[in-house]
Design a protein around this motif. Structure first.
Motif, PDB file in Angstrom:
ATOM      1  N   SER A   1     -64.195   5.145  40.137  1.00  0.00           N
ATOM      2  CA  SER A   1     -65.339   4.616  40.883  1.00  0.00           C
ATOM      3  C   SER A   1     -65.266   3.110  41.115  1.00  0.00           C
ATOM      4  N   TYR A   2     -64.548   2.364  40.222  1.00  0.00           N
ATOM      5  CA  TYR A   2     -64.511   0.913  40.404  1.00  0.00           C
ATOM      6  C   TYR A   2     -63.745   0.500  41.652  1.00  0.00           C
ATOM      7  N   PHE A   3     -62.930   1.399  42.228  1.00  0.00           N
ATOM      8  CA  PHE A   3     -62.273   1.096  43.502  1.00  0.00           C
ATOM      9  C   PHE A   3     -63.297   1.019  44.629  1.00  0.00           C
ATOM     10  N   GLY A   4     -64.376   1.731  44.488  1.00  0.00           N
ATOM     11  CA  GLY A   4     -65.382   1.759  45.540  1.00  0.00           C
ATOM     12  C   GLY A   4     -66.576   0.877  45.273  1.00  0.00           C
ATOM     13  N   LYS A   5     -66.587   0.207  44.128  1.00  0.00           N
ATOM     14  CA  LYS A   5     -67.728  -0.647  43.788  1.00  0.00           C
ATOM     15  C   LYS A   5     -67.761  -1.869  44.695  1.00  0.00           C
ATOM     16  N   LYS A   6     -68.934  -2.117  45.296  1.00  0.00           N
ATOM     17  CA  LYS A   6     -69.074  -3.217  46.242  1.00  0.00           C
ATOM     18  C   LYS A   6     -69.819  -4.389  45.607  1.00  0.00           C
ATOM     19  N   ASN A   7     -69.456  -5.603  46.035  1.00  0.00           N
ATOM     20  CA  ASN A   7     -70.182  -6.784  45.569  1.00  0.00           C
ATOM     21  C   ASN A   7     -71.449  -6.972  46.409  1.00  0.00           C
ATOM     22  N   LYS A   8     -72.145  -8.064  46.219  1.00  0.00           N
ATOM     23  CA  LYS A   8     -73.405  -8.290  46.932  1.00  0.00           C
ATOM     24  C   LYS A   8     -73.218  -8.431  48.435  1.00  0.00           C
ATOM     25  N   ASN A   9     -71.955  -8.690  48.838  1.00  0.00           N
ATOM     26  CA  ASN A   9     -71.662  -8.822  50.268  1.00  0.00           C
ATOM     27  C   ASN A   9     -71.185  -7.518  50.889  1.00  0.00           C
ATOM     28  N   GLY A  10     -71.171  -6.458  50.080  1.00  0.00           N
ATOM     29  CA  GLY A  10     -70.746  -5.160  50.582  1.00  0.00           C
ATOM     30  C   GLY A  10     -69.251  -4.969  50.648  1.00  0.00           C
ATOM     31  N   ALA A  11     -68.479  -5.806  49.965  1.00  0.00           N
ATOM     32  CA  ALA A  11     -67.015  -5.723  49.983  1.00  0.00           C
ATOM     33  C   ALA A  11     -66.507  -5.168  48.648  1.00  0.00           C
ATOM     34  N   PRO A  12     -65.474  -4.304  48.663  1.00  0.00           N
ATOM     35  CA  PRO A  12     -64.889  -3.746  47.443  1.00  0.00           C
ATOM     36  C   PRO A  12     -63.948  -4.741  46.762  1.00  0.00           C
ATOM     37  N   THR A  13     -64.484  -5.575  45.896  1.00  0.00           N
ATOM     38  CA  THR A  13     -63.723  -6.686  45.319  1.00  0.00           C
ATOM     39  C   THR A  13     -62.476  -6.234  44.577  1.00  0.00           C
ATOM     40  N   PHE A  14     -62.597  -5.216  43.725  1.00  0.00           N
ATOM     41  CA  PHE A  14     -61.448  -4.768  42.928  1.00  0.00           C
ATOM     42  C   PHE A  14     -60.293  -4.363  43.831  1.00  0.00           C
ATOM     43  N   SER A  15     -60.582  -3.559  44.864  1.00  0.00           N
ATOM     44  CA  SER A  15     -59.535  -3.106  45.786  1.00  0.00           C
ATOM     45  C   SER A  15     -58.893  -4.278  46.513  1.00  0.00           C
ATOM     46  N   LEU A  16     -59.722  -5.241  46.927  1.00  0.00           N
ATOM     47  CA  LEU A  16     -59.206  -6.404  47.649  1.00  0.00           C
ATOM     48  C   LEU A  16     -58.277  -7.246  46.783  1.00  0.00           C
ATOM     49  N   VAL A  17     -58.694  -7.506  45.547  1.00  0.00           N
ATOM     50  CA  VAL A  17     -57.898  -8.350  44.647  1.00  0.00           C
ATOM     51  C   VAL A  17     -56.604  -7.648  44.247  1.00  0.00           C
ATOM     52  N   LEU A  18     -56.688  -6.342  43.955  1.00  0.00           N
ATOM     53  CA  LEU A  18     -55.486  -5.585  43.600  1.00  0.00           C
ATOM     54  C   LEU A  18     -54.479  -5.618  44.742  1.00  0.00           C
ATOM     55  N   THR A  19     -54.965  -5.393  45.955  1.00  0.00           N
ATOM     56  CA  THR A  19     -54.081  -5.403  47.127  1.00  0.00           C
ATOM     57  C   THR A  19     -53.443  -6.772  47.323  1.00  0.00           C
ATOM     58  N   ALA A  20     -54.248  -7.838  47.204  1.00  0.00           N
ATOM     59  CA  ALA A  20     -53.727  -9.204  47.371  1.00  0.00           C
ATOM     60  C   ALA A  20     -52.683  -9.524  46.306  1.00  0.00           C
ATOM     61  N   ALA A  21     -52.899  -9.045  45.085  1.00  0.00           N
ATOM     62  CA  ALA A  21     -51.941  -9.299  44.006  1.00  0.00           C
ATOM     63  C   ALA A  21     -50.598  -8.622  44.289  1.00  0.00           C
ATOM     64  N   LEU A  22     -50.640  -7.412  44.818  1.00  0.00           N
ATOM     65  CA  LEU A  22     -49.406  -6.700  45.126  1.00  0.00           C
ATOM     66  C   LEU A  22     -48.681  -7.348  46.314  1.00  0.00           C
ATOM     67  N   ILE A  23     -49.447  -7.804  47.299  1.00  0.00           N
ATOM     68  CA  ILE A  23     -48.838  -8.544  48.410  1.00  0.00           C
ATOM     69  C   ILE A  23     -48.131  -9.788  47.872  1.00  0.00           C
ATOM     70  N   GLN A  24     -48.768 -10.440  46.891  1.00  0.00           N
ATOM     71  CA  GLN A  24     -48.175 -11.633  46.289  1.00  0.00           C
ATOM     72  C   GLN A  24     -46.826 -11.314  45.644  1.00  0.00           C
ATOM     73  N   VAL A  25     -46.762 -10.203  44.930  1.00  0.00           N
ATOM     74  CA  VAL A  25     -45.513  -9.795  44.291  1.00  0.00           C
ATOM     75  C   VAL A  25     -44.419  -9.596  45.339  1.00  0.00           C
ATOM     76  N   PHE A  26     -44.764  -8.895  46.420  1.00  0.00           N
ATOM     77  CA  PHE A  26     -43.761  -8.625  47.448  1.00  0.00           C
ATOM     78  C   PHE A  26     -43.373  -9.876  48.224  1.00  0.00           C
TER      79      PHE A  26
END
Length: 470
Positions: A320-345
């Motif tokens: 469920s934490y993949f779908g949890k939204k912040n106060k702005n309606g954005a899924p923070t966990f998914s966004l940060v995880l994706t950005a971290a993996l982009i960083q690795v690549f």
């Protein structure tokens, strides 16, 4: 929906074209010329164009008949169960952020036209700036800021004007004699005695499939059409229009420079070819348009992977934490995880011989998994409803995706399996959290998971042995 307020045929067709054209078209010629003469390139375009049209028609049919399905993975889930839905959705997520790595490479190469320190797109300076851009876009999306219609209009103009200018000039400088001189023979340096038509044909497939990644998004607009007939027509007209643009942009330069010269041009190739055609201003013209277009596309594709995992969490395919939204309606966990993996690549770019081709190949291989499930469900759904015409469309779509990835990128699928390893853990955690099947993997899921792990191990071994280069 009031049909009078829906999108017209022209608007739908324009959406199909503009949503599918990305950075890939600006790099096509050099990528294709590295392995094929104009004859095999045209042959490959014919086959790929047909296969993509069958896929688009399948997506269009499923969207109109299964309008409640959210996300491309929903077809796999409904047709073949939760694990299939996870495999499709995770593959789509992998493809979305791997595509951003390809964007980063082309963006830095475009900046390199003005600032030599970024030339080539895969040095330390390029990785640092690309990393900054990636995290800034993640921050913007996390604040709930979405690309507005006005911004999309500007991006579309920046993509299409340089592209059409290149095609028009390319027609005027085209030399028939040069184009036909080695029509079927690969004459690039380093290819002893050239290579056969079949080998050249195969070398084109992954590159061509990459420029059609995103066509599924265009098909989703069918639900907003004034009529269902318009939706189908727009899909066909749009795909044919895309094919004409791609063929002209990639093949016309064969009539201006030799294949060997085209293969050696730095990426993005269109920039340097146009500069050679019209002078220094031409390179700057293409470069500015491309930079703006990539930034816009990168913003959209920063939202897309996060939205995908959010939908998967809602379907209980991820915790469920993949779908949890912040106060702005954005899924923070998914966004940060994706950005971290982009960083690795992005760091991998420092060690990759052909960073752009590597990223686009992984991106394409990952999304082919989703497209295969679309074809399979189109066949199953149409057979259940005794719709022979749509069933054959699904068969052609499925056959094309399976054959193409087998011929051109099976080893990239093995590398994609590595990306599925953390996904398997998250899928297992979701089953426990939502108490699905008593929180345990079924026998079938264990077997499929084992096959994925074996594929990942094989990929690592082949890389270590030097049989797969990155």
């Amino acid at each position: 929906m009031d049909e009078n307020k829906g999108l017209s045929l022209g608007a739908l067709t324009a959406a199909v074209v503009t949503s599918s054209i990305g950075s890939g078209v600006f790099t096509l010629t050099s990528s294709l010329a590295g392995g094929a003469a104009p004859g095999p390139v045209l042959l490959a375009w014919l086959v790929v164009g047909f296969g993509i049209l069958m896929l688009a028609l399948s997506l269009n049919n499923l969207l109109l008949k299964k309008p409640d399905a959210e996300g491309i993975h929903a077809y796999a889930q409904e047709g073949f169960g939760n694990f299939a839905g996870f495999v499709s959705g995770w593959g789509y997520w992998l493809s979305a952020w791997l595509g951003n790595v390809a964007f980063a490479t082309v963006l830095m190469s475009s900046l390199g036209y003005f600032l030599p320190m970024f030339k080539g797109g895969q040095n330390v300076a390029s990785v640092i700036l690309a990393s900054v851009v990636s995290w800034v876009l993640t921050f913007i999306v996390n604040r709930g800021v979405e690309s507005a219609a006005a911004v999309n209009t500007i991006i579309t103009i920046c993509k299409l004007i340089p592209l059409f200018a290149f095609i028009v000039v390319g027609i005027f400088v085209f030399k028939g004699g040069m184009f036909t001189a080695h029509f079927w023979t690969n004459v690039t340096s380093g290819v002893a005695g050239g290579s056969g038509i079949w080998t050249q044909f195969k070398s084109c497939l992954m590159i061509m499939m990459w420029v059609f990644v995103g066509v599924e998004g265009a098909s989703m607009l069918s639900s907003r059409a004034k009529s269902k007939n318009d939706a189908g027509r727009a899909t066909i007209i749009g795909i044919i229009s895309l094919l004409v643009i791609y063929v002209l942009a990639s093949v016309l330069p064969y009539g201006y420079l030799s294949q060997n010269e085209l293969a050696k041009i730095n990426q993005p190739a269109m920039l340097y070819i146009f500069q050679d055609m019209v002078g220094k201003w031409g390179g700057a013209f293409i470069s500015v348009g491309l930079i703006i277009a990539i930034l816009g596309a990168w913003l959209s594709w920063t939202m897309l992977p996060a939205d995908t995992t959010m939908l998967m969490a809602e379907e209980k395919l991820l915790p469920s934490y993949f779908g949890k939204k912040n106060k702005n309606g954005a899924p923070t966990f998914s966004l940060v995880l994706t950005a971290a993996l982009i960083q690795v690549f992005l760091l991998v770019l420092l060690f990759s011989e052909e960073a752009y081709n590597f990223a686009l190949s992984l991106c394409t291989a990952a999304i082919v998994v989703c497209y295969i499930f679309v074809g399979m469900y189109q066949v199953k759904f149409s057979a259940q409803n005794k719709d022979t015409k749509q069933m054959w469309i699904g068969i052609f779509a499925l056959a094309f995706q399976v054959i193409a990835i087998t011929l051109a990128g099976l080893h990239f699928l093995l590398l994609c399996c590595i990306g599925y390893i953390p996904g398997l853990y998250f899928y297992y955690r979701a089953k426990k959290e939502f108490d699905i099947d008593d929180g345990k993997l079924t026998k079938a899921e264990i077997i499929y998971s084992t096959l994925i792990v074996i594929g990942a191990i094989a990929g690592v071994v082949l890389v270590a042995m030097g049989l797969i280069t990155i």
